[in-house]
Design a protein around this motif. Structure first.
Motif, short mmCIF file in Angstrom:
data_model
loop_
_atom_site.label_atom_id
_atom_site.label_comp_id
_atom_site.label_asym_id
_atom_site.label_seq_id
_atom_site.Cartn_x
_atom_site.Cartn_y
_atom_site.Cartn_z
N PRO B 30 -44.14 72.51 28.68
CA PRO B 30 -45.16 72.59 27.57
C PRO B 30 -44.07 73.24 26.35
CG PRO B 30 -46.29 73.75 29.21
CD PRO B 30 -44.68 73.56 29.69
N SER B 32 -44.88 74.94 22.54
CA SER B 32 -45.68 75.27 21.55
C SER B 32 -44.97 75.56 20.22
CB SER B 32 -46.75 76.20 21.94
OG SER B 32 -46.32 77.47 22.52
N TRP B 99 -45.40 94.40 15.07
CA TRP B 99 -43.78 94.64 15.73
C TRP B 99 -43.22 93.23 15.92
CZ3 TRP B 99 -41.52 99.22 14.62
CH2 TRP B 99 -42.37 100.11 14.34
N ILE B 100 -44.03 92.24 16.23
CA ILE B 100 -43.42 91.00 16.45
C ILE B 100 -42.52 90.28 15.58
CG2 ILE B 100 -43.81 88.64 17.55
CD1 ILE B 100 -46.60 89.61 18.39
N GLY B 101 -41.26 90.36 15.80
CA GLY B 101 -40.36 89.32 15.08
C GLY B 101 -40.27 89.64 13.60
N HIS B 102 -40.24 88.42 12.96
CA HIS B 102 -40.51 88.21 11.42
C HIS B 102 -41.37 87.21 11.09
CE1 HIS B 102 -36.46 90.17 11.79
NE2 HIS B 102 -36.25 89.41 12.70
N GLY B 109 -44.96 81.25 16.38
CA GLY B 109 -44.89 81.74 17.89
C GLY B 109 -46.59 81.69 18.27
N SER B 110 -47.08 81.20 19.46
CA SER B 110 -48.26 81.52 20.12
C SER B 110 -48.36 82.31 21.22
CB SER B 110 -48.53 80.07 20.41
OG SER B 110 -47.78 79.53 21.42
N SER B 114 -45.67 83.15 24.24
CA SER B 114 -45.40 84.42 24.19
C SER B 114 -45.59 84.97 25.87
CB SER B 114 -46.11 85.35 23.50
OG SER B 114 -45.51 86.65 23.64
N GLU B 123 -45.07 92.14 22.81
CA GLU B 123 -46.36 93.07 22.40
C GLU B 123 -47.43 92.28 22.90
OE1 GLU B 123 -43.80 92.10 20.53
OE2 GLU B 123 -43.10 94.09 19.50
N LEU B 166 -51.38 77.20 30.12
CA LEU B 166 -52.29 78.09 29.90
C LEU B 166 -52.97 77.65 28.79
CD1 LEU B 166 -50.81 81.65 29.21
CD2 LEU B 166 -52.86 80.53 27.74
N PHE B 192 -36.86 92.95 19.81
CA PHE B 192 -37.75 93.33 20.88
C PHE B 192 -37.56 95.10 21.21
CE2 PHE B 192 -37.59 88.90 22.11
CZ PHE B 192 -38.86 88.79 22.55
C1 LIG Z 1 -35.74 86.07 16.11
C2 LIG Z 1 -36.76 86.21 16.99
C3 LIG Z 1 -37.59 87.44 17.28
C4 LIG Z 1 -38.59 87.50 18.12
N1 LIG Z 1 -39.01 88.76 18.13
C5 LIG Z 1 -40.25 89.01 19.10
C6 LIG Z 1 -40.93 90.18 19.23
O1 LIG Z 1 -40.42 91.31 18.46
N2 LIG Z 1 -41.87 90.50 20.08
C7 LIG Z 1 -42.19 89.26 20.76
O2 LIG Z 1 -43.21 89.31 21.28
N3 LIG Z 1 -41.59 87.97 20.46
C8 LIG Z 1 -40.70 88.08 19.76
N4 LIG Z 1 -40.16 86.73 19.53
C9 LIG Z 1 -40.77 85.67 20.47
C10 LIG Z 1 -41.74 84.90 19.88
O3 LIG Z 1 -43.02 85.79 19.64
C11 LIG Z 1 -42.05 83.35 20.29
O4 LIG Z 1 -43.35 83.04 19.52
C12 LIG Z 1 -42.91 83.57 21.70
O5 LIG Z 1 -42.16 84.53 22.77
C13 LIG Z 1 -43.03 82.34 22.44
O6 LIG Z 1 -44.10 81.58 21.76
P1 LIG Z 1 -43.87 80.10 21.34
O7 LIG Z 1 -45.30 79.66 20.92
O8 LIG Z 1 -43.02 80.05 20.37
O9 LIG Z 1 -43.29 79.37 22.61
P2 LIG Z 1 -42.24 78.44 22.83
O10 LIG Z 1 -41.07 78.93 22.64
O11 LIG Z 1 -42.73 77.05 22.55
O12 LIG Z 1 -42.63 78.41 24.65
C14 LIG Z 1 -42.11 79.50 25.32
C15 LIG Z 1 -42.34 79.32 26.78
O13 LIG Z 1 -43.58 79.36 27.08
C16 LIG Z 1 -44.07 77.89 27.62
N5 LIG Z 1 -45.17 77.71 27.10
C17 LIG Z 1 -45.47 77.43 25.75
N6 LIG Z 1 -46.93 77.23 25.75
C18 LIG Z 1 -47.52 76.98 26.75
C19 LIG Z 1 -48.86 76.81 27.44
N7 LIG Z 1 -49.84 76.73 26.59
N8 LIG Z 1 -48.87 76.74 28.83
C20 LIG Z 1 -47.88 77.10 29.36
N9 LIG Z 1 -46.55 77.25 29.17
C21 LIG Z 1 -46.53 77.25 27.80
C22 LIG Z 1 -42.87 77.13 27.38
O14 LIG Z 1 -42.60 75.86 28.27
C23 LIG Z 1 -41.66 78.02 27.38
O15 LIG Z 1 -41.41 78.27 28.87
C24 LIG Z 1 -39.02 86.66 18.78
C25 LIG Z 1 -38.52 85.22 18.38
C26 LIG Z 1 -37.51 85.25 17.81
C27 LIG Z 1 -36.71 83.90 17.58
#
Ligand SMILES: Cc1cc2nc3c(=O)[nH]c(=O)nc-3n(C[C@H](O)[C@H](O)[C@H](O)COP(=O)(O)OP(=O)(O)OC[C@H]3O[C@@H](n4cnc5c(N)ncnc54)[C@H](O)[C@@H]3O)c2cc1C
Lengths: 778, 289
Positions: B30, B32, B99-102, B109-110, B114, B123, B166, B192
C-alpha cells in the motif's frame, strides 16, 4: 582603486538574473536534452580498499541487450593527474575507471550506458566487481602507522606531502615568552552541498571534429584544457559550456574524472552521453572538505603580546589528489594563513596531507581557512582565558594596525580595517556580553558570546599559483565586451556565475564606463567561447573579473567619447557618458543618444573622426596581485544553551566585513549570509562519517545534516569599505568569507557560555552536553 | 536514486484494495502519503512490484464513540493540530504532532503510513503506545485488532502481514480529568528525535488515578516505564517528584550510542525529558498552568 563618482558601482540594485532564476526559467544541466542521447550510470565501489580482480558484466549483456558497459579495461591509462611540484610530494593518479584497485567507497568502477536513466540504473545493479580486500586506512592514526601498507605501489608511506613553512626567530620568541600555550583543535570531515549536484553531457560532432561538453562546473576553460590534454584533442575543437549552475561553493571548482570520461564515451559511442549525479553520489564521491587536526603553540609576553607561533597541521586528504588544487592544497593553505591578522614575527609550521580510504578532499568555500581560523581564533580565546585578559582586548593588543604590513612569511597585506572592525563589533555586542555575564550562575540556561577575527587572501593570481606550484599555470580573468549599434552591450565573461550575481555586478561595472544603464548590459558567462579564464572560485570574480570588465569597458568608453566629441564639436575631455547618452559636462542638454554614437562607430562610419577605424569591441584581462588582496572581517555569535539537554540556539550572528570597494551591497549581503549559513553548518551539524571499515554512514540527507532555516538566526551584516590600491576597482574578494568565521565564532561562544574550552566540531547537542558535564561549575 | 519498475493500482474501495493486496501478496505494497515509502523506493531499499494507492479509500475520518476515538488510517498528521476531539481527549498527541517533520510532511503523511513504517522514534507510534491504542488490520480474510505494543516489533518491523491493510487505530478515551504532555530533542527541527518522552496523567484533582508514560529513543520501539507508572498510581499529585522521576528513568534506560549522540547523553536526555514532561503534567493537573 575605486573609480570616482560612480553611478551604478556601489548601488543597491536587485539582481538582474533573479526573475529567470526565481521563476523556474533557468536552464540547468538536466534541462538540456540532446536527441538520441545515452544515459550513463556509474557503478561505484562499495568497499573502501581492495584489489579489483575482475568486473563481471555478463549479466548486463544477457538481461539488457544493447546496453553498453565500459570498465577500466576500456579506459586504460586515462586518468586524473594532479601533482603539486613539491620535491616531498608523492605522486599518484586516479584512473577514470578503476583498473586494478579501489581506494574509497564511491570510486567509479564501471560506466553503464543505456537508452534511459532508469534502465541504466537497473543495468548497473547487474555489474559485479570481484574484490580481494585490503587493510583499510580509516583514521589519521592509521595513515601515519608505518606498519600499514601504502595506498599506492612505490610509495614510502601514506603521507602525500609533508613540508615546512617558517619565518623569523621562533627560538627567540620561545625564550622571551612569559606564557607558552599549547592546544590541539579538530574540525570534522564534511562535504559541500550545492542544491544541484554535478552533471555532464558530452557530444562529439564527427564531421566538424568538434567536442561539446556541458557541465555543471565553475571552471569551463580548465575542463576544456584538461580534456584536451588527456584525450589528445586540440583545444580549438572543444567547447565547454556551463549552463545555469545551481550552486558550486568550490565543489564544482575541480576538473572531475567524470567530465573526462563522458567526453571519452561520446567520442567512443558517437552519441551524446548524459550523466546527472544523484544525491548519494554527490555526498559520497564529489569532493569532501575540512578534516583538519591542528596543534598550535603560542609564545606570549607578560604584557599579552603574541611573540611567535608554532603549528603542526594534519589533514586527511583522502584517496586521491584532485585537480587543480591537489592533495597539498588544504594543508598548505592552512599553514600559510595561520598567522592571520595579528602582528608577530616568528612562525614555524609543519603541514602534512595524509592518504586514506576516503573520498578525496577538494576545495569548498573557504578552503582550509574555516579550519585555520577555527584554530587560530580558538587559540586567541584560550590564551586570553589563560592569561586572564578579555578576549577582545587581547586581540586588540595584537591586531595589525599599519599598512602595508609584511607578515612573518613575507606576504604583504594591503590596507584593511582590522582594528576598526573589531572595535565596531565590540560596540555591537555590549548588551550580549552583559547578558552572558549575568547568565554565568544559571545552572540551566547559559548565554555565550564569541568573536572570530580574520583576514582572507583573495584574488589569487598567477604569482600565487607559481609560488604554490599547483597545476594551474595562470590566474588571470578575462572579458570581451562589444557595444552594439543600438547601444546595447554584450559581455563575454570568462567566469561562470552560479549565485554570485555577476549578471548584475558586471553590468554595473560596465554601465559606469559606457554610460549606459545596467539593464542594457547582457552578461554571457560559463562558456569557453569567452576569453580564457581559470574559473569562478577563490573570491576572484569581483576584483579580477570586475577589473577586466572595467578595463575593457573603459577602453570602449574612451573611444565613445572621441566619437561623441566629434559629433558634438567639442573636445573629448568635456564629454561625459551617462544615462544612455553622451553629452557635454557643462551643458548636459547638449548631447546624443549613446546608440547614435555606437551606430556611428559600427554602421554609419562616415560619422567617425578622420582616420578612426570602425568597431566598439575590447578585450582585457586582469591578473591577481603578487600576494593577492586581503579582505577582513569579524564574526560574532551569541548563543543560548539549554544545559540539561545540550540544545543550543543561536540568538544572534553579526558580521562586520570589509571587502574593499563594494560593487553591490545587496549582493555582498547575500554572499555573506549564504556563507555564514554554510559556516554554521560546518560548526553544528554537517558531518560526513565513516566507520572503521571505511564505510560511509551519512549518504543521504536523513543522516548528513544540512543547516536548516528554522535554526538560522537573523544574520546582521555591517560594512566597512577600505578600497585596495591593487585591483582596478579597489574591490577585494568576498565570496568565501561568510563561511570562514562561524565555526570559530560559535565555538568561542560555547566556550564563553560553559566556561569550557571547545576543542572540536561539530557542536552537536550531545557534544555540548558532554562539555557542560566536564565544565566546572555547570 | 530511481525506483525499480513497479505497476501502479488505484484502489477505489477498501474491498478493492484488499483484493489487490491479496492478489500481489509479497510483491504488493500500500502507499498512502508516500513520505517514507517513496524515499525508500528511490534508494531501492524497498522494491515493490505493485503499488496499491489507498489514498482514495474511505478511511480518513476521526470518529468518537462512548469509550474510544477512532482514527482512520488516512488521517494526515496536520489534522490533529486543529481537531477538537484530539485536544479534548488526547492532549499529549497534540504536543507530539508538532514535532513531526515539516509542514509538507504533516500535510501528506498518514497515521497508517507512520505506524506501518515504524521508525523507532516516530511520534505517532509513541502516541499509540502511550494511549494503549489498538491497531485494526483488514485483509480478504477479515479483520483483527492488535495492541500497539505488540504491533511494533522492531525498527521498521511491524505485525502487518502480506495482504493486510491498516484501516484504523482505536484510542481508548481517558476517563475523568486528565492531562498529557510530550517533549523531544532532535538535532534539527523536524528531525527524528534523539530522545523523547510522553506522559498521560489521569487524576481526581488531588491524586494520581493513573500514570502512563512512553519513551522514545531508548530502544528500537517506543517503550513504557511500567514500574514507574505503577508506583505513581494513588499518590498525591503533590508527591510526584519530577527530578527523582527523571533520575529513575535515566537509571532504567540503556540506549545505544552512535556518531550523533553518545549512549550516556541519550540516557540523560531521556531522563531530563521525562522530568520535564512529568513536571508540566503535574503542574497542569494541579491547576498551576
Ligand atoms: C523530511 C522528513 C522528515 C520526517 N520527519 C518525521 C518525524 O519527525 N517524525 C515522524 O514520525 N515521521 C517523520 N517523517 C515520516 C512521515 O511522518 C511519514 O509521513 C510517515 O512515516 C509515513 O506516512 P505516509 O502516509 O507518508 O506513508 P507511506 O510513505 O505511503 O508508507 C509508509 C509505509 O507504510 C505502508 N503503508 C502505508 N499505508 C498503509 C496502510 N493503510 N496499511 C498498511 N500499510 C501501509 C507503506 O506500504 C510503507 O511501507 C518524516 C518524513 C520526511 C520525508
Amino acid at each position: 582603486m575605486k573609480p570616482e563618482n560612480p553611478r551604478h558601482l556601489g548601488a543597491r540594485i536587485q539582481r538582474l538574473e533573479d526573475p529567470r532564476l526565481l521563476s523556474g526559467r533557468a536552464r540547468y544541466i538536466d534541462d538540456i536534452r540532446p536527441n538520441n542521447c545515452l544515459h550513463l550510470k556509474f557503478v561505484r565501489s562499495q568497499v573502501a580498499h581492495a584489489k579489483l580482480l575482475e568486473v563481471d558484466t555478463s549479466m548486463v549483456e544477457d538481461m539488457f541487450p544493447g546496453t553498453i558497459v565500459f570498465t577500466g579495461k576500456d579506459t586504460g591509462a586515462l586518468s586524473m593527474k594532479a601533482h603539486q611540484d613539491y620535491p616531498e610530494m608523492q605522486y599518484a593518479e586516479q584512473p577514470l575507471l578503476a583498473t586494478d584497485r579501489v581506494r574509497f567507497v564511491g570510486e567509479p568502477i564501471a560506466a553503464v550506458l543505456a537508452e534511459d536513466a532508469y534502465q541504466a540504473e537497473d543495468a548497473a545493479e547487474m555489474v559485479f566487481p570481484d574484490f580481494d580486500f585490503l587493510p583499510v586506512i580509516a583514521t589519521m592514526e592509521q595513515a601515519q602507522d608505518p606498519a600499514l601498507p601504502p595506498l599506492f605501489d612505490g610509495w614510502k608511506s601514506n603521507v602525500w606531502v609533508e613540508r615546512q613553512m617558517a619565518g623569523g626567530d621562533l627560538a627567540a620568541a620561545r625564550a622571551g615568552a612569559a606564557h607558552v600555550i599549547r592546544r590541539t583543535y579538530r574540525n570534522q570531515r564534511q562535504t559541500g552541498v550545492p542544491m544541484e549536484g554535478r552533471g555532464v553531457i558530452a557530444e562529439y560532432d564527427q564531421s566538424m571534429r568538434v567536442l561539446t561538453v556541458w557541465s555543471s562546473t565553475q571552471m569551463p576553460h580548465l575542463v576544456r584544457t584538461y580534456i584536451a590534454e588527456e584525450l589528445g584533442l586540440p583545444e580549438s575543437r572543444i567547447r565547454v559550456i556551463a549552463p545555469d549552475v545551481g550552486g558550486g561553493f568550490g565543489v564544482k571548482g575541480q576538473v572531475f574524472g567524470e567530465e573526462v570520461l563522458l567526453a571519452w564515451c561520446a567520442m567512443k559511442t558517437g552519441r551524446p552521453v548524459k550523466w546527472i549525479e544523484d544525491r548519494r553520489e554527490n555526498l559520497l564521491a564529489s569532493i569532501h572538505a575540512r578534516d583538519h587536526l591542528h596543534t598550535l603553540e603560542a609564545y606570549v609576553s607578560a604584557e599579552g603580546r603574541l611573540l611567535g607561533l608554532w603549528a603542526d597541521i594534519t589533514v586527511d586528504v583522502g584517496a586521491y589528489s584532485t585537480y587543480p588544487f591537489t592533495a597539498a592544497g588544504d594543508p598548505g593553505m592552512a599553514a600559510k594563513v595561520m598567522p592571520g591578522p595579528y602582528d608577530f614575527q616568528a612562525y614555524e609550521a609543519t603541514f602534512r596531507g595524509l592518504a586514506s580510504n576516503k573520498c578525496p578532499l577538494g576545495t569548498y568555500r573557504g578552503v582550509a581557512r574555516p579550519s585555520a581560523v577555527f584554530s587560530q581564533e580558538r587559540l586567541m580565546d584560550d590564551i586570553a582565558r589563560e592569561i586572564g585578559m578579555d578576549p577582545i582586548e587581547f586581540r586588540l593588543k595584537n591586531i595589525i594596525r599599519e599598512f602595508p604590513y609584511r607578515n612573518v612569511l613575507g606576504f604583504t597585506y594591503d590596507p584593511g580595517s582590522y582594528e576598526e572592525s573589531l572595535l565596531r563589533m565590540r560596540d555591537l555586542l555590549q548588551d550580549d556580553i552583559a547578558a552572558a555575564k549575568a547568565s554565568r550562575t544559571d545552572p540551566k540556561t547559559r548565554i555565550g558570546v564569541g568573536v572570530a577575527c580574520f583576514i582572507e587572501q583573495t584574488a589569487h593570481g598567477t604569482p600565487d599559483f607559481t609560488r604554490r606550484r599547483v597545476p594551474i599555470e595562470t590566474g588571470y580573468v578575462a572579458a570581451r565586451i562589444e557595444m552594439m549599434p543600438d547601444g546595447e552591450v554584450l559581455i563575454d565573461l570568462g567566469l561562470q556565475s552560479h549565485g554570485q550575481g555577476m549578471e548584475t555586478t558586471m553590468a554595473q561595472v560596465a554601465a559606469d564606463a559606457l554610460g549606459v544603464t545596467p539593464d542594457r548590459v547582457f552578461v554571457r558567462h560559463g562558456d569557453t567561447s569567452a576569453p580564457y579564464s581559470v574559473g569562478t572560485w577563490g573570491s576572484r570574480g569581483g576584483p579580477l573579473g570586475g577589473g577586466a570588465v572595467h578595463v575593457a569597458a573603459t577602453e570602449i568608453g574612451t573611444k565613445l567619447k572621441l566619437i561623441a566629441a566629434n559629433l558634438l564639436q567639442a573636445s573629448p575631455e568635456h564629454v561625459e557618458l551617462a544615462d544612455n547618452r553622451a553629452f557635454l559636462r557643462d551643458r548636459p542638454e547638449t548631447g546624443v543618444d549613446i546608440g547614435y554614437v555606437a551606430r556611428s562607430a559600427l554602421r554609419n562610419i562616415d560619422r567617425l573622426p578622420e582616420g578612426m577605424s570602425p568597431g566598439l569591441a575590447a578585450e582585457a584581462s586582469v591578473d591577481g596581485p603578487k600576494d593577492g588582496t586581503y579582505s577582513n572581517a569579524v564574526h560574532a555569535a551569541v548563543v543560548e544553551i539549554d544545559v540539561p539537554t545540550g540544545k543550543m540556539k543561536i540568538r544572534r550572528f553579526v558580521v562586520v566585513e570589509d571587502c574593499g570597494t563594494i560593487i553591490n551591497p545587496l549582493v555582498v549581503d547575500g554572499q555573506v549570509r549564504g556563507g555564514v549559513v554554510q559556516g554554521i553548518g560546518s560548526a553544528l551539524c554537517e558531518h560526513f562519517v565513516y566507520d572503521e571499515e571505511g564505510q560511509p554512514l551519512t549518504t543521504s540527507f536523513a543522516d548528513y545534516l544540512m543547516p536548516q532555516a528554522p535554526e538560522m538566526p537573523m544574520i546582521e551584516v555591517h560594512h566597512i569599505e577600505t578600497p585596495t590600491p591593487l585591483t582596478p576597482l579597489g574591490a577585494k574578494g568576498l565570496g568565501e568569507g561568510g563561511a570562514i568565521g562561524p565555526p570559530a565564532a560559535l565555538a568561542n561562544a560555547v566556550t564563553n557560555a560553559l566556561d569550557f574550552e571547545v576543542r572540536e566540531t561539530p557542536l552537536t547537542a550531545s557534544a555540548i552536553w558532554h562539555m557542560a558535564q566536564d565544565a566546572k561549575g555547570v | 536514486m530511481r525506483p525499480t519498475e513497479f505497476a501502479y493500482h488505484r484502489a477505489e474501495t477498501i474491498e478493492h484494495a484488499l483484493a489487490l493486496l491479496a492478489e500481489h501478496g509479497e510483491d504488493g505494497r500500500p502507499i498512502s502519503g508516500g513520505q517514507s515509502l517513496v524515499p525508500m523506493m528511490n534508494l531501492r531499499l524497498a522494491r515493490p512490484a505493485h503499488l496499491v494507492d489507498v489514498n482514495h479509500l474511505d478511511m480518513a475520518r476521526i470518529e468518537e464513540d462512548a469509550d474510544t476515538i477512532r482514527i482512520g488510517a488516512l488521517v494526515r498528521h496536520e489534522t490533529y493540530l486543529t481537531h477538537p476531539l484530539i485536544a479534548r481527549h488526547l492532549p499529549a498527541m497534540l504536543e507530539a504532532v508538532h514535532w513531526i517533520g515539516h509542514p509538507t510532511i504533516r500535510r501528506n503523511g498518514s497515521i497508517g503510513g507512520s505506524l506501518c513504517h515504524a521508525d523507532p522514534t516516530a511520534e505517532l507510534a509513541a502516541m499509540a503506545v502511550l494511549h494503549d491504542a489498538r491497531i485494526v488490520l483488514a485483509s480478504t480474510g477479515g479483520r483483527r485488532e492488535v495492541a500497539a505494543v505488540d504491533f511494533l516489533k522492531g525498527a521498521y518491523v511491524t505485525d502487518v502481514q502480506p495482504g493486510e491493510l491498516l484501516v484504523e487505530v482505536i484510542f481508548p478515551k481517558p476517563t475523568g480529568p486528565h492531562v498529557g504532555t510530550f517533549d523531544e530533542v532532535g538535532e534539527r527541527l523536524g528531525d527524528f528525535a534523539i530522545g523523547s518522552f510522553g506522559v498521560r496523567l489521569e487524576h481526581d484533582g488531588t491524586r494520581v488515578r493513573r500514570l502512563a508514560t512512553v519513551c522514545g529513543g531508548a530502544r528500537m520501539v517506543p517503550i513504557r516505564m511500567t514500574e514507574l507508572e505503577a508506583g505513581a498510581a494513588g499518590q498525591p499529585l503533590s508527591a510526584l517528584d519530577p527530578v527523582a522521576f527523571g533520575q529513575k528513568v535515566t537509571a532504567m534506560v540503556s540506549p545505544s550510542g552512535d556518531f550523533r549522540a553518545s549512549a550516556e547523553y541519550r540516557r540523560n536526555l531521556i531522563g531530563e525529558l521525562a522530568s520535564r514532561t512529568l513536571q508540566r503534567a503535574r503542574d497542569q493537573a494541579m491547576g498551576m498552568k
